[in-house]
Design an enzyme around this catalytic site. Structure first.
Site, PDB file in Angstrom:
ATOM      1  CG  PHE A 122      70.481  21.100  70.386  1.00 32.32           C
ATOM      2  CD1 PHE A 122      70.218  21.818  71.542  1.00 32.32           C
ATOM      3  CD2 PHE A 122      70.292  19.722  70.406  1.00 32.32           C
ATOM      4  CE1 PHE A 122      69.754  21.189  72.697  1.00 32.32           C
ATOM      5  CE2 PHE A 122      69.829  19.082  71.552  1.00 32.32           C
ATOM      6  CZ  PHE A 122      69.562  19.821  72.694  1.00 32.32           C
ATOM      7  CG  ASP A 207      75.699  16.450  66.604  1.00 32.95           C
ATOM      8  OD1 ASP A 207      75.011  15.457  66.280  1.00 32.95           O
ATOM      9  OD2 ASP A 207      75.451  17.149  67.604  1.00 32.95           O
ATOM     10  CE  LYS A 236      67.013  14.378  68.106  1.00 35.15           C
ATOM     11  NZ  LYS A 236      68.114  15.294  68.366  1.00 35.15           N
TER      12      LYS A 236
HETATM   13  C1  LIG Z   1      68.919  15.720  69.501  1.00 34.59           C
HETATM   14  C2  LIG Z   1      70.313  16.129  69.221  1.00 34.59           C
HETATM   15  C3  LIG Z   1      71.349  15.915  70.158  1.00 34.59           C
HETATM   16  C4  LIG Z   1      71.081  15.382  71.546  1.00 34.59           C
HETATM   17  O1  LIG Z   1      70.611  14.076  71.520  1.00 34.59           O
HETATM   18  P1  LIG Z   1      69.947  13.449  72.853  1.00 34.59           P
HETATM   19  O2  LIG Z   1      69.694  12.034  72.479  1.00 34.59           O
HETATM   20  O3  LIG Z   1      68.712  14.245  73.137  1.00 34.59           O
HETATM   21  O4  LIG Z   1      70.954  13.587  73.930  1.00 34.59           O
HETATM   22  C5  LIG Z   1      72.632  16.233  69.792  1.00 34.59           C
HETATM   23  N1  LIG Z   1      72.915  16.742  68.582  1.00 34.59           N
HETATM   24  C6  LIG Z   1      71.961  16.962  67.655  1.00 34.59           C
HETATM   25  C7  LIG Z   1      72.333  17.506  66.325  1.00 34.59           C
HETATM   26  C8  LIG Z   1      70.621  16.683  67.951  1.00 34.59           C
HETATM   27  O5  LIG Z   1      69.673  16.927  67.044  1.00 34.59           O
END
Ligand SMILES: *Cc1c(COP(=O)(O)O)cnc(C)c1O
Length: 377
Positions: A122, A207, A236
């Site tokens: 994701f 990521d 986050k």
């Molecule tokens: C939550 C998340 C995203 C997206 O972040 P947003 O602030 O919702 O755009 C991207 N990569 C990972 C691994 C995530 O957990």
């Protein structure tokens, strides 16, 4: 009819205040928040040090845009890259935006287009990040997607090797797939990725939007599998509840993002930067990181004691833990909520356990009592 779009399956609970790990709804019912707003509230709800940071900054300067120098952004970037092989930072407002920046930087830097990502990954909901995401349910109905993303099975070295050719600009990886089920990169897979990137001159984008900023017990999760990413994305936990995202890169990347190539109006906003700096000053302390690891070990041990091992599996690192339940978790999450414990799922059959990093041992015990009450019957 709601005045809001129906794009979230919201739970019928109206939370009105929080303190530490605890939150309260409008009727005054208390809950233990083991979602942390999806891995966001690193220092818990209404932490006085963050309340103070935002109060002080809000009385000085709210916004200036990136037309002007920002020693505060400089300091925040320097704190993020200190004692790493990374050199520069770019600030934005969310995880998806951080990944957009990473995808653009990787393409421009290499002059190549293909980016390998993984199934169940994701990366966010914008077009680039959604196209990178390895879940068709996230993409359904929105095509055509951004081209040249290849989604390879996770932890499958042979499949990865087969996908690599000289058109590949980058491999984009979550060290632990958060949304996808708390799937941890195997040591073997980590080594294979490092080797492929090194030998073929392919960039590695990690990521760390969910895993970064002490969530897994180290500053970044990649440190635990000895990867050397060229680009790292964050969001986050970085702002402890205030929206901010970041992309970090090595010194070689510097010239690629020359003036005018990329930007954002709000990115690195003074309020966000003041709060994020305060978060880092706490969570990057060695003693704090050690404590996250200790709580993690305790949490895993107690879960293993409380739940039968033939039915439940505990996975993840630090305070990004997953409880594999072998059945759909949505009804279990509802029952936990009724019993005063807030949880979020990962994939279909995994409960994610994401308390604030400041969670106490007593709160971990209390959460396990509720979990055991719901899961064993
Ligand atoms: C939550 C998340 C995203 C997206 O972040 P947003 O602030 O919702 O755009 C991207 N990569 C990972 C691994 C995530 O957990």
């Amino acid at each position: 009819m709601s005045a809001l779009f129906g794009n979230y399956g919201r739970r019928p609970v109206h939370l009105v205040k929080g303190q530490g790990t605890k939150v309260y709804d409008e009727a005054g019912k208390e809950y233990l928040d083991f979602t942390s707003g999806i891995a966001v509230l690193s220092l818990g709800h209404a932490n006085p040090i963050l309340v103070n940071a935002i109060k002080e900054q809000s009385e000085k300067l709210w916004h200036i845009s990136n037309l002007f120098d920002s020693p505060e952004q400089e300091q925040l970037a320097a704190t993020l890259v200190k004692d790493t092989h990374l050199a520069h930072g770019f600030f934005c407002n969310s995880g998806a935006e951080a990944n957009e920046a990473a995808i653009k930087l990787a393409r421009k830097h290499t002059g190549k287009h293909t980016i390998i990502t993984f199934q169940q990954s994701f990366h966010g909901r914008t077009f680039g990040a959604m196209s990178a995401t390895g879940q068709t349910k996230v993409q359904q109905g929105f095509g055509p997607l951004v081209e040249k993303f290849i989604h390879v099975p996770f932890n499958d070295v042979t499949a990865l090797e087969a996908a690599v050719d000289d058109e590949v600009a980058a491999i984009m990886l979550e060290v632990i797939q958060g949304e996808g089920g708390v799937n941890v990169v195997s040591d073997e897979f980590g080594k294979a990725i490092a080797k492929i990137c090194e030998e073929q001159g392919i960039l590695l984008i990690v990521d760390e939007v969910q895993t970064g900023i002490a969530r897994t017990g180290t500053r970044y999760a990649y440190e635990q599998i000895a990867l050397k990413p060229n680009i790292v994305t964050l969001a986050k936990g970085l702002g402890g509840g205030f929206p901010i995202g970041a992309m970090l890169g090595t010194a070689e990347m510097y010239d690629t993002f020359s003036p005018g190539t990329h930007g954002t109006t709000f990115g690195g906003n003074p309020l966000a930067v003041a709060v994020a700096q305060t978060v880092l000053n706490h969570v990057f302390e060695k003693s704090f990181l050690r404590e996250v690891m200790k709580k993690s070990d305790y949490f895993k041990e107690q879960l293993a004691k409380a739940l039968p091992a033939d039915k439940f599996s505990v996975k993840g690192r630090g305070l990004l833990l997953g409880l594999g339940c072998g059945e759909a978790v949505a009804p279990l999450i509802t029952k936990a909520e009724e019993a005063g414990l807030l949880l979020v799922g990962a994939g279909e059959d995994v409960i994610r356990l994401l308390p604030p990093l400041t969670v106490t041992y007593e709160e971990i015990d209390a959460a396990i009592v509720i979990l055991a009450g719901i899961l064993i019957n």
